[in-house]
Design a protein around this motif. Structure first.
Motif, PDB file in Angstrom:
ATOM      1  N   GLN A  28       0.832  -1.204   0.000  1.00 31.52           N
ATOM      2  CA  GLN A  28       0.000   0.000   0.000  1.00 31.52           C
ATOM      3  C   GLN A  28       0.866   1.254   0.000  1.00 31.52           C
ATOM      4  N   LEU A  29       1.944   1.252   0.787  1.00 33.10           N
ATOM      5  CA  LEU A  29       2.853   2.392   0.826  1.00 33.10           C
ATOM      6  C   LEU A  29       3.531   2.596  -0.521  1.00 33.10           C
ATOM      7  N   ASN A  30       3.914   1.515  -1.188  1.00 33.63           N
ATOM      8  CA  ASN A  30       4.506   1.613  -2.522  1.00 33.63           C
ATOM      9  C   ASN A  30       3.529   2.217  -3.519  1.00 33.63           C
ATOM     10  N   GLU A  31       2.272   1.836  -3.429  1.00 32.92           N
ATOM     11  CA  GLU A  31       1.264   2.385  -4.341  1.00 32.92           C
ATOM     12  C   GLU A  31       1.086   3.880  -4.103  1.00 32.92           C
ATOM     13  N   LEU A  32       1.056   4.290  -2.848  1.00 36.48           N
ATOM     14  CA  LEU A  32       0.914   5.713  -2.549  1.00 36.48           C
ATOM     15  C   LEU A  32       2.130   6.508  -3.019  1.00 36.48           C
ATOM     16  N   SER A  69      10.834   8.276   1.592  1.00 37.01           N
ATOM     17  CA  SER A  69      11.864   8.457   2.612  1.00 37.01           C
ATOM     18  C   SER A  69      12.477   7.100   2.914  1.00 37.01           C
ATOM     19  N   LYS A  70      13.773   7.109   3.216  1.00 33.77           N
ATOM     20  CA  LYS A  70      14.469   5.843   3.443  1.00 33.77           C
ATOM     21  C   LYS A  70      13.953   5.113   4.671  1.00 33.77           C
ATOM     22  N   GLY A  90       9.364   2.704  12.335  1.00 35.68           N
ATOM     23  CA  GLY A  90       8.836   3.690  13.276  1.00 35.68           C
ATOM     24  C   GLY A  90       7.538   4.339  12.875  1.00 35.68           C
ATOM     25  N   LEU A  91       6.761   3.732  11.985  1.00 41.41           N
ATOM     26  CA  LEU A  91       5.453   4.289  11.678  1.00 41.41           C
ATOM     27  C   LEU A  91       4.511   4.019  12.845  1.00 41.41           C
TER      28      LEU A  91
END
Length: 183
Positions: free
Chosen positions: A154-158, A166-167, A172-173
């Protein structure tokens, strides 16, 4: 007898459920592909940038990949839970009913995409290969690893849609930030 020869390979526990991709360069990824019909699988197809200059997010490539994903998921009884098409790779989270269906799905999806993209249905492609590596696959056992992979896709799609990269994006999310991914 053949299965016993695969068990003799000294594969570290970290890579026991993974196969393909960059692992093929070392002895870690050269065993038999681990497939499971009981657990979900994370698949990554990495494209060669020299073969696909416009990237996979171009309208033609994106439409082709989504159409082929839907068509062959139905044909091979594979449930595509989530997918994300990036400029140079595709993440897919799938579940299959049979091992042979998963194998066929991966093989046909990669082959048909390459043939349709290069228009080489009847003649041989003289240009560079479409895929950079063999598809990476990982069997996901347990709910927590499943959640991590699902959030990662999901993060990759966004990020493909414009979210800043960000690396330390996965470290830490907070719970609120993870929930924000799905809104």
């Amino acid at each position: 007898m053949k299965q016993e020869t695969f068990n003799l390979l000294k594969i570290p526990a970290k890579h026991r459920l993974c196969h393909g991709g960059i692992l093929r360069r070392s002895s870690k990824g050269r065993g038999a592909r681990t497939l499971s019909h009981r657990h979900p699988m994370h698949l990554v197809f990495k494209v060669n940038k020299a073969a696909v200059k416009s990237g996979l997010r171009s309208s033609r490539s994106f439409a082709l990949m989504t159409r082929l994903l839907r068509r062959y998921a139905v044909k091979f009884y594979v449930k595509v839970e989530q997918f994300s098409v990036q400029t140079d790779h595709v993440h897919i989270l799938v579940r299959g009913r049979r091992r042979s269906n998963l194998q066929s799905f991966m093989r046909v999806l990669a082959g048909q995409f390459a043939q349709c993209l290069t228009d080489t249905h009847s003649q041989k492609n003289d240009g560079p290969k479409v895929w950079k590596y063999r598809p990476f696959s990982r069997v996901i056992k347990g709910y927590k690893p499943y959640q991590i992979v699902r959030d990662y896709i999901q993060l990759n799609e966004l990020e493909a849609l414009g979210r800043p990269y960000s690396k330390t994006r996965l470290r830490g999310l907070s719970h609120e930030q993870l929930m924000e991914l799905w809104v």
